[in-house]
Design an enzyme around this catalytic site. Structure first.
Site, PDB file in Angstrom:
ATOM      1  N   SER A 130      43.353   3.370  -8.823  1.00 58.98           N
ATOM      2  CA  SER A 130      42.349   3.220  -9.871  1.00 58.98           C
ATOM      3  C   SER A 130      41.888   4.591 -10.337  1.00 58.98           C
ATOM      4  O   SER A 130      41.880   5.555  -9.549  1.00 58.98           O
ATOM      5  CB  SER A 130      41.184   2.443  -9.234  1.00 58.98           C
ATOM      6  OG  SER A 130      39.990   2.666  -9.910  1.00 58.98           O
ATOM      7  N   TYR A 155      34.317   1.034  -2.687  1.00 56.06           N
ATOM      8  CA  TYR A 155      35.558   0.539  -3.306  1.00 56.06           C
ATOM      9  C   TYR A 155      36.458   1.705  -3.706  1.00 56.06           C
ATOM     10  O   TYR A 155      37.646   1.754  -3.361  1.00 56.06           O
ATOM     11  CB  TYR A 155      35.230  -0.324  -4.544  1.00 56.06           C
ATOM     12  CG  TYR A 155      36.451  -0.557  -5.403  1.00 56.06           C
ATOM     13  CD1 TYR A 155      37.433  -1.460  -5.023  1.00 56.06           C
ATOM     14  CD2 TYR A 155      36.650   0.172  -6.582  1.00 56.06           C
ATOM     15  CE1 TYR A 155      38.593  -1.632  -5.790  1.00 56.06           C
ATOM     16  CE2 TYR A 155      37.792   0.003  -7.357  1.00 56.06           C
ATOM     17  CZ  TYR A 155      38.750  -0.900  -6.956  1.00 56.06           C
ATOM     18  OH  TYR A 155      39.887  -1.063  -7.703  1.00 56.06           O
ATOM     19  N   LYS A 159      40.371   3.268  -2.348  1.00 55.13           N
ATOM     20  CA  LYS A 159      41.565   3.641  -3.138  1.00 55.13           C
ATOM     21  C   LYS A 159      42.013   5.058  -2.792  1.00 55.13           C
ATOM     22  O   LYS A 159      43.204   5.344  -2.722  1.00 55.13           O
ATOM     23  CB  LYS A 159      41.271   3.509  -4.640  1.00 55.13           C
ATOM     24  CG  LYS A 159      41.062   2.065  -5.092  1.00 55.13           C
ATOM     25  CD  LYS A 159      42.286   1.183  -4.842  1.00 55.13           C
ATOM     26  CE  LYS A 159      42.048  -0.257  -5.174  1.00 55.13           C
ATOM     27  NZ  LYS A 159      43.123  -1.164  -4.758  1.00 55.13           N
TER      28      LYS A 159
HETATM   29  P1  NAD Z   1      41.956  -9.807  -8.549  1.00 50.08           P
HETATM   30  O1  NAD Z   1      40.793  -9.983  -7.645  1.00 50.08           O
HETATM   31  O2  NAD Z   1      42.039 -10.653  -9.763  1.00 50.08           O
HETATM   32  O3  NAD Z   1      43.315  -9.968  -7.735  1.00 50.08           O
HETATM   33  C1  NAD Z   1      43.451  -9.579  -6.388  1.00 50.08           C
HETATM   34  C2  NAD Z   1      44.064 -10.757  -5.643  1.00 50.08           C
HETATM   35  O4  NAD Z   1      44.238 -10.386  -4.268  1.00 50.08           O
HETATM   36  C3  NAD Z   1      43.185 -12.006  -5.669  1.00 50.08           C
HETATM   37  O5  NAD Z   1      43.941 -13.105  -6.144  1.00 50.08           O
HETATM   38  C4  NAD Z   1      42.763 -12.202  -4.208  1.00 50.08           C
HETATM   39  O6  NAD Z   1      42.647 -13.572  -3.885  1.00 50.08           O
HETATM   40  C5  NAD Z   1      43.878 -11.496  -3.467  1.00 50.08           C
HETATM   41  N1  NAD Z   1      43.493 -10.954  -2.150  1.00 50.08           N
HETATM   42  C6  NAD Z   1      42.479 -10.107  -1.860  1.00 50.08           C
HETATM   43  N2  NAD Z   1      42.473  -9.821  -0.542  1.00 50.08           N
HETATM   44  C7  NAD Z   1      43.510 -10.505   0.019  1.00 50.08           C
HETATM   45  C8  NAD Z   1      44.030 -10.615   1.333  1.00 50.08           C
HETATM   46  N3  NAD Z   1      43.469  -9.997   2.377  1.00 50.08           N
HETATM   47  N4  NAD Z   1      45.114 -11.403   1.541  1.00 50.08           N
HETATM   48  C9  NAD Z   1      45.696 -12.052   0.499  1.00 50.08           C
HETATM   49  N5  NAD Z   1      45.260 -11.981  -0.759  1.00 50.08           N
HETATM   50  C10 NAD Z   1      44.162 -11.213  -1.004  1.00 50.08           C
HETATM   51  O7  NAD Z   1      41.998  -8.247  -8.939  1.00 50.08           O
HETATM   52  P2  NAD Z   1      42.851  -7.513 -10.061  1.00 50.08           P
HETATM   53  O8  NAD Z   1      41.941  -7.118 -11.153  1.00 50.08           O
HETATM   54  O9  NAD Z   1      44.084  -8.278 -10.349  1.00 50.08           O
HETATM   55  O10 NAD Z   1      43.210  -6.183  -9.283  1.00 50.08           O
HETATM   56  C11 NAD Z   1      44.453  -6.039  -8.601  1.00 50.08           C
HETATM   57  C12 NAD Z   1      44.480  -4.667  -7.932  1.00 50.08           C
HETATM   58  O11 NAD Z   1      44.272  -3.658  -8.921  1.00 50.08           O
HETATM   59  C13 NAD Z   1      43.383  -4.452  -6.891  1.00 50.08           C
HETATM   60  O12 NAD Z   1      43.928  -3.678  -5.849  1.00 50.08           O
HETATM   61  C14 NAD Z   1      42.337  -3.665  -7.639  1.00 50.08           C
HETATM   62  O13 NAD Z   1      41.565  -2.869  -6.788  1.00 50.08           O
HETATM   63  C15 NAD Z   1      43.215  -2.805  -8.538  1.00 50.08           C
HETATM   64  N6  NAD Z   1      42.535  -2.338  -9.752  1.00 50.08           N
HETATM   65  C16 NAD Z   1      41.948  -3.241 -10.592  1.00 50.08           C
HETATM   66  C17 NAD Z   1      41.279  -2.795 -11.736  1.00 50.08           C
HETATM   67  C18 NAD Z   1      40.573  -3.760 -12.645  1.00 50.08           C
HETATM   68  O14 NAD Z   1      39.688  -3.316 -13.395  1.00 50.08           O
HETATM   69  N7  NAD Z   1      40.903  -5.034 -12.642  1.00 50.08           N
HETATM   70  C19 NAD Z   1      41.251  -1.425 -12.031  1.00 50.08           C
HETATM   71  C20 NAD Z   1      41.887  -0.534 -11.150  1.00 50.08           C
HETATM   72  C21 NAD Z   1      42.533  -1.001 -10.010  1.00 50.08           C
HETATM   73  C1  WQD Z   2      32.792  -0.117 -18.929  1.00 49.72           C
HETATM   74  C2  WQD Z   2      31.698   0.470 -19.795  1.00 49.72           C
HETATM   75  C3  WQD Z   2      29.517   0.443 -18.805  1.00 49.72           C
HETATM   76  C4  WQD Z   2      28.973  -3.896 -18.834  1.00 49.72           C
HETATM   77  C5  WQD Z   2      35.030  -0.354 -13.328  1.00 49.72           C
HETATM   78  C6  WQD Z   2      35.235   0.181 -11.943  1.00 49.72           C
HETATM   79  C7  WQD Z   2      36.516   0.957 -11.860  1.00 49.72           C
HETATM   80  C8  WQD Z   2      37.692   0.145 -12.372  1.00 49.72           C
HETATM   81  C9  WQD Z   2      37.404  -0.431 -13.709  1.00 49.72           C
HETATM   82  C10 WQD Z   2      38.740  -0.969 -10.529  1.00 49.72           C
HETATM   83  C11 WQD Z   2      30.722   1.346 -19.026  1.00 49.72           C
HETATM   84  C12 WQD Z   2      29.555  -0.415 -20.048  1.00 49.72           C
HETATM   85  C13 WQD Z   2      29.487  -2.626 -18.979  1.00 49.72           C
HETATM   86  C14 WQD Z   2      27.855  -4.271 -19.632  1.00 49.72           C
HETATM   87  C15 WQD Z   2      27.895  -2.101 -20.664  1.00 49.72           C
HETATM   88  N1  WQD Z   2      37.983  -0.969 -11.521  1.00 49.72           N
HETATM   89  N2  WQD Z   2      28.984  -1.756 -19.878  1.00 49.72           N
HETATM   90  N3  WQD Z   2      27.355  -3.350 -20.517  1.00 49.72           N
HETATM   91  O1  WQD Z   2      32.524   0.935 -14.827  1.00 49.72           O
HETATM   92  O2  WQD Z   2      34.355   1.860 -16.309  1.00 49.72           O
HETATM   93  O3  WQD Z   2      34.950   0.721 -14.237  1.00 49.72           O
HETATM   94  O4  WQD Z   2      36.159  -1.145 -13.692  1.00 49.72           O
HETATM   95  O5  WQD Z   2      39.332  -0.069 -10.019  1.00 49.72           O
HETATM   96  O6  WQD Z   2      36.694   1.297 -10.535  1.00 49.72           O
HETATM   97  O7  WQD Z   2      34.144   1.034 -11.627  1.00 49.72           O
HETATM   98  O8  WQD Z   2      34.062  -0.607 -16.112  1.00 49.72           O
HETATM   99  O9  WQD Z   2      33.798  -2.631 -17.474  1.00 49.72           O
HETATM  100  O10 WQD Z   2      32.032  -2.092 -15.733  1.00 49.72           O
HETATM  101  O11 WQD Z   2      32.178  -0.697 -17.769  1.00 49.72           O
HETATM  102  O12 WQD Z   2      27.410  -1.316 -21.482  1.00 49.72           O
HETATM  103  O13 WQD Z   2      27.309  -5.368 -19.524  1.00 49.72           O
HETATM  104  O14 WQD Z   2      30.913  -0.595 -20.333  1.00 49.72           O
HETATM  105  O15 WQD Z   2      28.318   1.169 -18.734  1.00 49.72           O
HETATM  106  O16 WQD Z   2      30.395   2.399 -19.847  1.00 49.72           O
HETATM  107  P1  WQD Z   2      33.870   0.809 -15.377  1.00 49.72           P
HETATM  108  P2  WQD Z   2      33.008  -1.616 -16.736  1.00 49.72           P
END
Ligand code: NAD
Ligand code: WQD
Length: 348
Positions: A130, A155, A159
Protein backbone atom coordinates in the site's frame (compact mmCIF):
# COMPACT_ATOMS: atom_id res chain seq x y z
CA UNK A 1 -2.01 -34.04 -20.92
CA UNK A 2 0.21 -31.57 -19.03
CA UNK A 3 -0.81 -30.82 -15.42
CA UNK A 4 -2.82 -27.60 -15.09
CA UNK A 5 -0.93 -24.65 -13.68
CA UNK A 6 -2.63 -23.38 -10.57
CA UNK A 7 -2.64 -19.81 -9.29
CA UNK A 8 -3.61 -19.43 -5.64
CA UNK A 9 -5.41 -16.20 -4.84
CA UNK A 10 -5.84 -15.51 -1.13
CA UNK A 11 -8.59 -13.07 -0.23
CA UNK A 12 -10.21 -13.85 -3.59
CA UNK A 13 -13.71 -13.12 -2.29
CA UNK A 14 -12.69 -9.57 -1.38
CA UNK A 15 -12.77 -6.35 -3.36
CA UNK A 16 -9.45 -6.37 -5.24
CA UNK A 17 -9.04 -10.17 -5.19
CA UNK A 18 -12.38 -10.74 -6.94
CA UNK A 19 -11.60 -8.22 -9.69
CA UNK A 20 -8.21 -9.89 -10.15
CA UNK A 21 -9.84 -13.31 -10.49
CA UNK A 22 -12.16 -11.90 -13.18
CA UNK A 23 -9.12 -10.58 -15.04
CA UNK A 24 -7.09 -13.79 -14.61
CA UNK A 25 -9.90 -15.98 -15.91
CA UNK A 26 -9.29 -14.57 -19.39
CA UNK A 27 -5.75 -16.03 -19.42
CA UNK A 28 -5.57 -19.49 -20.99
CA UNK A 29 -3.88 -22.38 -19.22
CA UNK A 30 -4.35 -21.43 -15.57
CA UNK A 31 -6.70 -22.75 -12.94
CA UNK A 32 -7.62 -20.20 -10.27
CA UNK A 33 -8.09 -21.31 -6.67
CA UNK A 34 -9.34 -18.80 -4.12
CA UNK A 35 -8.78 -19.09 -0.39
CA UNK A 36 -10.85 -16.82 1.85
CA UNK A 37 -12.44 -17.12 5.28
CA UNK A 38 -15.13 -14.51 4.46
CA UNK A 39 -14.09 -12.35 7.41
CA UNK A 40 -14.72 -9.31 5.21
CA UNK A 41 -16.68 -10.81 2.30
CA UNK A 42 -19.24 -13.48 1.50
CA UNK A 43 -19.48 -16.54 -0.71
CA UNK A 44 -21.77 -14.53 -3.01
CA UNK A 45 -18.68 -12.93 -4.54
CA UNK A 46 -18.04 -16.19 -6.39
CA UNK A 47 -21.56 -16.08 -7.87
CA UNK A 48 -20.86 -12.56 -9.10
CA UNK A 49 -17.59 -13.70 -10.67
CA UNK A 50 -19.46 -16.51 -12.39
CA UNK A 51 -22.17 -14.15 -13.61
CA UNK A 52 -19.57 -11.85 -15.16
CA UNK A 53 -17.20 -14.45 -16.61
CA UNK A 54 -19.42 -17.50 -17.09
CA UNK A 55 -16.75 -19.47 -15.21
CA UNK A 56 -16.78 -21.22 -11.87
CA UNK A 57 -13.59 -21.24 -9.83
CA UNK A 58 -12.40 -23.58 -7.10
CA UNK A 59 -12.53 -22.08 -3.66
CA UNK A 60 -11.77 -23.02 -0.06
CA UNK A 61 -13.20 -21.33 3.00
CA UNK A 62 -10.41 -21.28 5.54
CA UNK A 63 -8.39 -19.05 7.79
CA UNK A 64 -4.88 -18.73 6.36
CA UNK A 65 -3.60 -18.28 9.92
CA UNK A 66 -4.30 -22.02 10.38
CA UNK A 67 -1.10 -23.50 8.97
CA UNK A 68 -2.16 -27.16 9.11
CA UNK A 69 -5.42 -26.57 7.26
CA UNK A 70 -3.67 -24.38 4.72
CA UNK A 71 -1.06 -27.09 4.12
CA UNK A 72 -3.75 -29.77 3.64
CA UNK A 73 -5.57 -27.53 1.19
CA UNK A 74 -2.58 -26.50 -0.90
CA UNK A 75 -1.29 -30.08 -1.10
CA UNK A 76 -4.33 -30.90 -3.24
CA UNK A 77 -2.75 -28.85 -6.04
CA UNK A 78 0.43 -30.43 -7.35
CA UNK A 79 1.42 -27.70 -9.81
CA UNK A 80 1.10 -24.28 -8.23
CA UNK A 81 2.81 -21.62 -10.37
CA UNK A 82 2.24 -18.72 -8.02
CA UNK A 83 0.41 -17.07 -5.16
CA UNK A 84 -1.24 -13.66 -5.13
CA UNK A 85 -1.62 -12.82 -1.47
CA UNK A 86 -4.43 -10.30 -0.89
CA UNK A 87 -5.83 -11.68 2.37
CA UNK A 88 -5.43 -9.16 5.19
CA UNK A 89 -7.44 -6.82 7.37
CA UNK A 90 -7.41 -3.32 5.94
CA UNK A 91 -9.24 -0.80 8.12
CA UNK A 92 -6.95 1.97 9.35
CA UNK A 93 -9.11 3.06 12.35
CA UNK A 94 -9.82 -0.55 13.38
CA UNK A 95 -6.07 -1.22 13.38
CA UNK A 96 -5.53 1.74 15.70
CA UNK A 97 -8.18 0.38 18.09
CA UNK A 98 -7.08 -3.30 17.84
CA UNK A 99 -3.44 -3.43 16.77
CA UNK A 100 -2.84 -7.04 17.84
CA UNK A 101 -5.72 -8.25 15.68
CA UNK A 102 -3.97 -6.63 12.71
CA UNK A 103 -0.43 -7.76 13.55
CA UNK A 104 -1.70 -11.31 14.12
CA UNK A 105 -3.86 -11.67 11.03
CA UNK A 106 -1.76 -9.77 8.51
CA UNK A 107 1.62 -11.15 9.58
CA UNK A 108 0.67 -14.75 10.46
CA UNK A 109 -1.24 -15.22 7.21
CA UNK A 110 1.79 -13.95 5.31
CA UNK A 111 4.39 -16.10 7.07
CA UNK A 112 2.12 -19.15 6.68
CA UNK A 113 1.81 -18.57 2.95
CA UNK A 114 5.57 -18.16 2.60
CA UNK A 115 6.25 -21.24 4.71
CA UNK A 116 4.11 -23.26 2.29
CA UNK A 117 5.81 -21.68 -0.72
CA UNK A 118 9.01 -23.09 0.76
CA UNK A 119 7.60 -26.52 1.60
CA UNK A 120 5.74 -26.97 -1.69
CA UNK A 121 8.35 -25.22 -3.85
CA UNK A 122 5.96 -22.58 -5.18
CA UNK A 123 8.19 -20.23 -7.19
CA UNK A 124 6.29 -16.93 -7.60
CA UNK A 125 4.68 -14.62 -5.06
CA UNK A 126 2.84 -11.29 -5.25
CA UNK A 127 2.16 -9.29 -2.11
CA UNK A 128 -0.54 -6.60 -1.70
CA UNK A 129 1.17 -3.57 -0.28
CA UNK A 130 0.00 0.00 0.00
CA UNK A 131 1.09 3.58 -0.53
CA UNK A 132 0.61 3.90 3.23
CA UNK A 133 4.18 2.49 3.60
CA UNK A 134 5.45 5.92 2.48
CA UNK A 135 3.75 7.84 5.33
CA UNK A 136 4.04 11.61 4.95
CA UNK A 137 6.38 12.43 2.08
CA UNK A 138 8.36 15.55 1.25
CA UNK A 139 8.70 14.99 -2.49
CA UNK A 140 5.94 14.16 -4.97
CA UNK A 141 5.28 12.04 -6.90
CA UNK A 142 6.61 9.12 -4.89
CA UNK A 143 8.79 6.58 -6.64
CA UNK A 144 9.51 3.04 -5.53
CA UNK A 145 12.81 4.25 -4.06
CA UNK A 146 11.14 6.86 -1.83
CA UNK A 147 12.00 5.46 1.62
CA UNK A 148 9.41 4.16 4.08
CA UNK A 149 8.12 6.95 6.28
CA UNK A 150 6.73 6.73 9.78
CA UNK A 151 3.79 4.29 9.66
CA UNK A 152 0.71 6.34 10.55
CA UNK A 153 -1.24 3.27 11.74
CA UNK A 154 -0.67 -0.34 12.80
CA UNK A 155 -2.26 -1.31 9.46
CA UNK A 156 0.40 0.61 7.53
CA UNK A 157 3.04 -0.91 9.80
CA UNK A 158 1.87 -4.44 8.88
CA UNK A 159 2.51 -3.54 5.23
CA UNK A 160 6.01 -2.26 5.97
CA UNK A 161 6.81 -5.38 8.00
CA UNK A 162 5.14 -7.57 5.35
CA UNK A 163 7.31 -6.11 2.59
CA UNK A 164 10.47 -6.73 4.65
CA UNK A 165 9.40 -10.31 5.38
CA UNK A 166 8.80 -11.05 1.70
CA UNK A 167 12.10 -9.42 0.72
CA UNK A 168 14.17 -11.31 3.30
CA UNK A 169 12.45 -14.61 2.59
CA UNK A 170 12.94 -14.17 -1.16
CA UNK A 171 16.65 -13.49 -0.65
CA UNK A 172 17.03 -16.70 1.33
CA UNK A 173 15.33 -19.03 -1.19
CA UNK A 174 16.78 -20.24 -4.48
CA UNK A 175 14.11 -20.50 -7.16
CA UNK A 176 11.75 -18.07 -5.45
CA UNK A 177 10.90 -14.56 -6.65
CA UNK A 178 8.42 -11.91 -5.65
CA UNK A 179 6.69 -8.68 -6.57
CA UNK A 180 5.47 -6.12 -4.04
CA UNK A 181 2.59 -4.01 -5.40
CA UNK A 182 1.93 -0.72 -3.64
CA UNK A 183 -1.62 0.35 -4.44
CA UNK A 184 -2.59 3.98 -4.11
CA UNK A 185 -6.38 4.50 -3.70
CA UNK A 186 -8.25 1.68 -5.47
CA UNK A 187 -11.83 2.69 -6.33
CA UNK A 188 -14.70 1.79 -8.66
CA UNK A 189 -16.14 -1.52 -9.71
CA UNK A 190 -16.47 -3.85 -12.67
CA UNK A 191 -17.73 -2.13 -15.82
CA UNK A 192 -20.85 -4.34 -15.83
CA UNK A 193 -21.88 -2.88 -12.46
CA UNK A 194 -22.08 -6.43 -11.09
CA UNK A 195 -19.07 -6.36 -8.76
CA UNK A 196 -17.50 -3.77 -6.50
CA UNK A 197 -16.55 -2.88 -2.96
CA UNK A 198 -18.78 -4.06 -0.10
CA UNK A 199 -17.91 -2.07 3.02
CA UNK A 200 -19.03 -3.98 6.12
CA UNK A 201 -19.94 -0.98 8.25
CA UNK A 202 -20.01 2.77 7.77
CA UNK A 203 -17.33 3.29 5.10
CA UNK A 204 -14.19 5.24 5.99
CA UNK A 205 -13.12 5.66 2.39
CA UNK A 206 -14.20 8.53 0.21
CA UNK A 207 -15.74 6.84 -2.83
CA UNK A 208 -18.06 4.40 -1.04
CA UNK A 209 -19.11 7.30 1.17
CA UNK A 210 -19.91 9.41 -1.90
CA UNK A 211 -22.00 6.67 -3.52
CA UNK A 212 -23.80 5.77 -0.27
CA UNK A 213 -24.61 9.43 0.34
CA UNK A 214 -25.96 9.75 -3.18
CA UNK A 215 -28.05 6.61 -2.56
CA UNK A 216 -29.56 8.22 0.55
CA UNK A 217 -27.88 5.92 3.09
CA UNK A 218 -26.16 8.95 4.65
CA UNK A 219 -27.64 12.45 4.63
CA UNK A 220 -24.40 14.28 3.99
CA UNK A 221 -20.73 13.83 3.15
CA UNK A 222 -18.14 15.80 5.08
CA UNK A 223 -15.05 16.89 3.19
CA UNK A 224 -12.27 16.47 5.73
CA UNK A 225 -10.56 19.84 5.55
CA UNK A 226 -10.90 22.70 3.09
CA UNK A 227 -7.93 24.78 4.20
CA UNK A 228 -4.98 22.65 3.08
CA UNK A 229 -2.28 24.15 0.89
CA UNK A 230 -3.65 22.55 -2.30
CA UNK A 231 -5.36 24.00 -5.40
CA UNK A 232 -8.84 23.97 -3.80
CA UNK A 233 -7.98 23.42 -0.13
CA UNK A 234 -8.92 19.69 0.00
CA UNK A 235 -6.49 16.74 0.17
CA UNK A 236 -4.94 15.16 -2.91
CA UNK A 237 -4.88 11.41 -3.63
CA UNK A 238 -4.15 9.10 -6.55
CA UNK A 239 -7.42 7.24 -7.21
CA UNK A 240 -7.00 4.20 -9.44
CA UNK A 241 -9.65 1.95 -10.96
CA UNK A 242 -9.79 -1.49 -9.35
CA UNK A 243 -9.84 -3.20 -12.77
CA UNK A 244 -6.57 -1.45 -13.67
CA UNK A 245 -5.09 -2.74 -10.41
CA UNK A 246 -6.44 -6.21 -11.23
CA UNK A 247 -4.83 -6.17 -14.68
CA UNK A 248 -1.49 -5.19 -13.14
CA UNK A 249 -1.60 -8.34 -10.97
CA UNK A 250 -2.05 -10.58 -14.00
CA UNK A 251 0.83 -8.81 -15.75
CA UNK A 252 3.02 -9.00 -12.65
CA UNK A 253 2.40 -12.75 -12.33
CA UNK A 254 3.23 -13.30 -16.00
CA UNK A 255 6.35 -11.13 -15.57
CA UNK A 256 7.56 -13.51 -12.89
CA UNK A 257 6.43 -16.71 -14.62
CA UNK A 258 8.18 -15.69 -17.86
CA UNK A 259 11.33 -14.65 -15.99
CA UNK A 260 11.22 -11.02 -17.16
CA UNK A 261 12.18 -9.70 -13.71
CA UNK A 262 15.65 -8.24 -13.18
CA UNK A 263 15.66 -8.64 -9.39
CA UNK A 264 14.46 -11.40 -7.10
CA UNK A 265 12.07 -8.90 -5.50
CA UNK A 266 10.59 -6.06 -7.56
CA UNK A 267 8.45 -3.24 -6.19
CA UNK A 268 5.86 -1.38 -8.27
CA UNK A 269 3.68 1.61 -7.49
CA UNK A 270 0.15 1.12 -8.83
CA UNK A 271 -1.38 4.54 -9.29
CA UNK A 272 -2.40 6.67 -12.25
CA UNK A 273 0.18 9.35 -11.45
CA UNK A 274 -2.57 11.99 -11.21
CA UNK A 275 -3.25 13.79 -7.97
CA UNK A 276 -6.97 14.50 -7.53
CA UNK A 277 -8.54 16.63 -4.78
CA UNK A 278 -11.55 15.51 -2.76
CA UNK A 279 -13.64 18.25 -4.36
CA UNK A 280 -12.58 17.18 -7.85
CA UNK A 281 -13.62 13.62 -7.04
CA UNK A 282 -17.02 14.85 -5.83
CA UNK A 283 -17.53 16.98 -8.94
CA UNK A 284 -16.61 14.08 -11.21
CA UNK A 285 -19.20 11.95 -9.40
CA UNK A 286 -21.84 14.67 -9.83
CA UNK A 287 -21.06 14.93 -13.53
CA UNK A 288 -21.33 11.23 -14.33
CA UNK A 289 -24.33 10.52 -12.09
CA UNK A 290 -26.24 13.70 -12.93
CA UNK A 291 -26.91 14.11 -9.18
CA UNK A 292 -26.08 16.91 -6.76
CA UNK A 293 -24.23 15.51 -3.78
CA UNK A 294 -25.05 16.90 -0.37
CA UNK A 295 -21.65 17.76 1.12
CA UNK A 296 -20.06 20.28 3.43
CA UNK A 297 -16.51 21.26 4.22
CA UNK A 298 -15.68 20.06 7.72
CA UNK A 299 -12.66 19.82 9.98
CA UNK A 300 -9.49 17.99 8.99
CA UNK A 301 -9.32 14.24 9.74
CA UNK A 302 -6.51 13.29 12.10
CA UNK A 303 -3.63 11.46 10.44
CA UNK A 304 -4.49 12.48 6.84
CA UNK A 305 -1.54 13.24 4.59
CA UNK A 306 -2.09 16.43 2.59
CA UNK A 307 -1.12 15.07 -0.79
CA UNK A 308 0.21 11.84 -2.26
CA UNK A 309 0.34 10.46 -5.77
CA UNK A 310 2.48 7.95 -7.61
CA UNK A 311 5.20 7.98 -10.15
CA UNK A 312 4.13 4.83 -12.05
CA UNK A 313 6.89 4.84 -14.70
CA UNK A 314 8.41 1.59 -13.47
CA UNK A 315 5.17 -0.42 -13.79
CA UNK A 316 4.52 1.15 -17.18
CA UNK A 317 7.99 0.22 -18.45
CA UNK A 318 8.50 -3.19 -16.85
CA UNK A 319 4.98 -4.60 -16.85
CA UNK A 320 3.78 -2.86 -20.01
CA UNK A 321 0.84 -1.68 -17.92
CA UNK A 322 -1.05 1.56 -18.31
CA UNK A 323 -4.16 2.50 -16.36
CA UNK A 324 -7.10 2.65 -18.80
CA UNK A 325 -9.71 4.36 -16.64
CA UNK A 326 -9.99 8.06 -15.87
CA UNK A 327 -11.66 9.60 -12.82
CA UNK A 328 -15.09 9.82 -14.48
CA UNK A 329 -14.99 6.14 -15.40
CA UNK A 330 -13.99 5.24 -11.81
CA UNK A 331 -16.91 7.23 -10.42
CA UNK A 332 -19.40 5.88 -12.95
CA UNK A 333 -18.50 2.27 -12.22
CA UNK A 334 -18.69 2.90 -8.45
CA UNK A 335 -22.15 4.41 -8.94
CA UNK A 336 -23.34 1.52 -11.14
CA UNK A 337 -22.31 -0.90 -8.41
CA UNK A 338 -24.08 1.13 -5.72
CA UNK A 339 -27.26 1.05 -7.81
CA UNK A 340 -26.91 -2.70 -8.27
CA UNK A 341 -26.51 -3.12 -4.50
CA UNK A 342 -29.69 -1.15 -3.93
CA UNK A 343 -31.58 -3.51 -6.26
CA UNK A 344 -30.13 -6.80 -5.03
CA UNK A 345 -28.71 -6.35 -1.53
CA UNK A 346 -29.18 -10.00 -0.53
CA UNK A 347 -27.26 -11.36 -3.49
CA UNK A 348 -24.25 -9.15 -2.74
P1 NAD B 1 -11.02 -6.96 1.29
O1 NAD B 1 -11.24 -6.91 2.76
O2 NAD B 1 -12.17 -6.66 0.40
O3 NAD B 1 -10.42 -8.37 0.87
C1 NAD B 1 -9.55 -9.11 1.71
C2 NAD B 1 -10.11 -10.53 1.79
O4 NAD B 1 -9.24 -11.31 2.61
C3 NAD B 1 -11.50 -10.59 2.41
O5 NAD B 1 -12.38 -11.28 1.55
C4 NAD B 1 -11.29 -11.34 3.73
O6 NAD B 1 -12.41 -12.14 4.05
C5 NAD B 1 -10.04 -12.14 3.43
N1 NAD B 1 -9.23 -12.46 4.62
C6 NAD B 1 -8.72 -11.62 5.55
N2 NAD B 1 -8.00 -12.30 6.46
C7 NAD B 1 -8.05 -13.62 6.11
C8 NAD B 1 -7.51 -14.81 6.64
N3 NAD B 1 -6.78 -14.82 7.77
N4 NAD B 1 -7.76 -15.98 6.01
C9 NAD B 1 -8.50 -16.00 4.87
N5 NAD B 1 -9.03 -14.91 4.32
C10 NAD B 1 -8.82 -13.72 4.93
O7 NAD B 1 -9.79 -5.98 0.98
P2 NAD B 1 -9.26 -5.43 -0.42
O8 NAD B 1 -9.61 -4.00 -0.52
O9 NAD B 1 -9.62 -6.37 -1.50
O10 NAD B 1 -7.70 -5.49 -0.15
C11 NAD B 1 -6.92 -6.60 -0.57
C12 NAD B 1 -5.48 -6.36 -0.14
O11 NAD B 1 -5.02 -5.13 -0.68
C13 NAD B 1 -5.28 -6.25 1.37
O12 NAD B 1 -4.05 -6.85 1.69
C14 NAD B 1 -5.21 -4.76 1.60
O13 NAD B 1 -4.47 -4.43 2.74
C15 NAD B 1 -4.49 -4.31 0.34
N6 NAD B 1 -4.74 -2.91 -0.01
C16 NAD B 1 -6.03 -2.46 -0.16
C17 NAD B 1 -6.27 -1.12 -0.48
C18 NAD B 1 -7.67 -0.60 -0.59
O14 NAD B 1 -7.85 0.63 -0.47
N7 NAD B 1 -8.67 -1.42 -0.82
C19 NAD B 1 -5.19 -0.25 -0.67
C20 NAD B 1 -3.89 -0.75 -0.53
C21 NAD B 1 -3.67 -2.09 -0.20
C1 WQD C 1 -9.34 9.84 0.65
C2 WQD C 1 -9.50 11.34 0.83
C3 WQD C 1 -9.90 12.03 3.09
C4 WQD C 1 -13.88 10.25 3.49
C5 WQD C 1 -6.80 4.86 2.91
C6 WQD C 1 -5.77 4.13 3.72
C7 WQD C 1 -4.63 3.68 2.85
C8 WQD C 1 -5.13 2.89 1.65
C9 WQD C 1 -6.21 3.62 0.94
C10 WQD C 1 -5.10 0.55 2.18
C11 WQD C 1 -8.79 11.88 2.06
C12 WQD C 1 -11.08 12.36 2.21
C13 WQD C 1 -12.65 10.65 3.01
C14 WQD C 1 -14.86 11.25 3.75
C15 WQD C 1 -13.33 12.93 2.99
N1 WQD C 1 -5.70 1.63 2.04
N2 WQD C 1 -12.38 11.95 2.75
N3 WQD C 1 -14.54 12.56 3.49
O1 WQD C 1 -7.05 7.95 3.67
O2 WQD C 1 -6.16 8.22 1.32
O3 WQD C 1 -6.21 6.00 2.33
O4 WQD C 1 -7.24 4.02 1.85
O5 WQD C 1 -3.93 0.31 2.10
O6 WQD C 1 -3.80 2.91 3.63
O7 WQD C 1 -5.28 5.01 4.72
O8 WQD C 1 -8.34 7.07 1.68
O9 WQD C 1 -10.68 7.09 0.95
O10 WQD C 1 -10.17 7.34 3.42
O11 WQD C 1 -9.64 9.21 1.90
O12 WQD C 1 -13.10 14.12 2.77
O13 WQD C 1 -15.96 10.97 4.23
O14 WQD C 1 -10.88 11.63 1.03
O15 WQD C 1 -9.64 13.06 4.00
O16 WQD C 1 -8.27 13.10 1.72
P1 WQD C 1 -6.90 7.42 2.32
P2 WQD C 1 -9.79 7.60 2.02
Amino acid sequence: MPATNTIIITGGAGYIGSHTIIEFLSVEGYEIVSIDNFSNSTENTYKRIQEITGKQIKQHQLDICNLDLLRQTLKQYPNISGVIHFAAYKSVPESVAQPLLYYHNNITSLTNMLQLCQELKIPNFIFSSSCSVYGNVDHLPVTESTPFGHAESPYAHTKQIGEDIVRNFTKSQDGFQSVLLRYFNPVGGHETGLNGELPRNRPNNLVPFITQTAAGIFPKLTVFGGDYDTRDGSCIRDYIHVSDIAEAHVKAMMYLIHGKNKSKTTVFNLGTGNGVTVLEAIHSFEKVSGLKLNYEIGPRREGDVIAIYANNNLATAELNWKPKHNLDSMMLSAWKWQQHLAKEPLQC
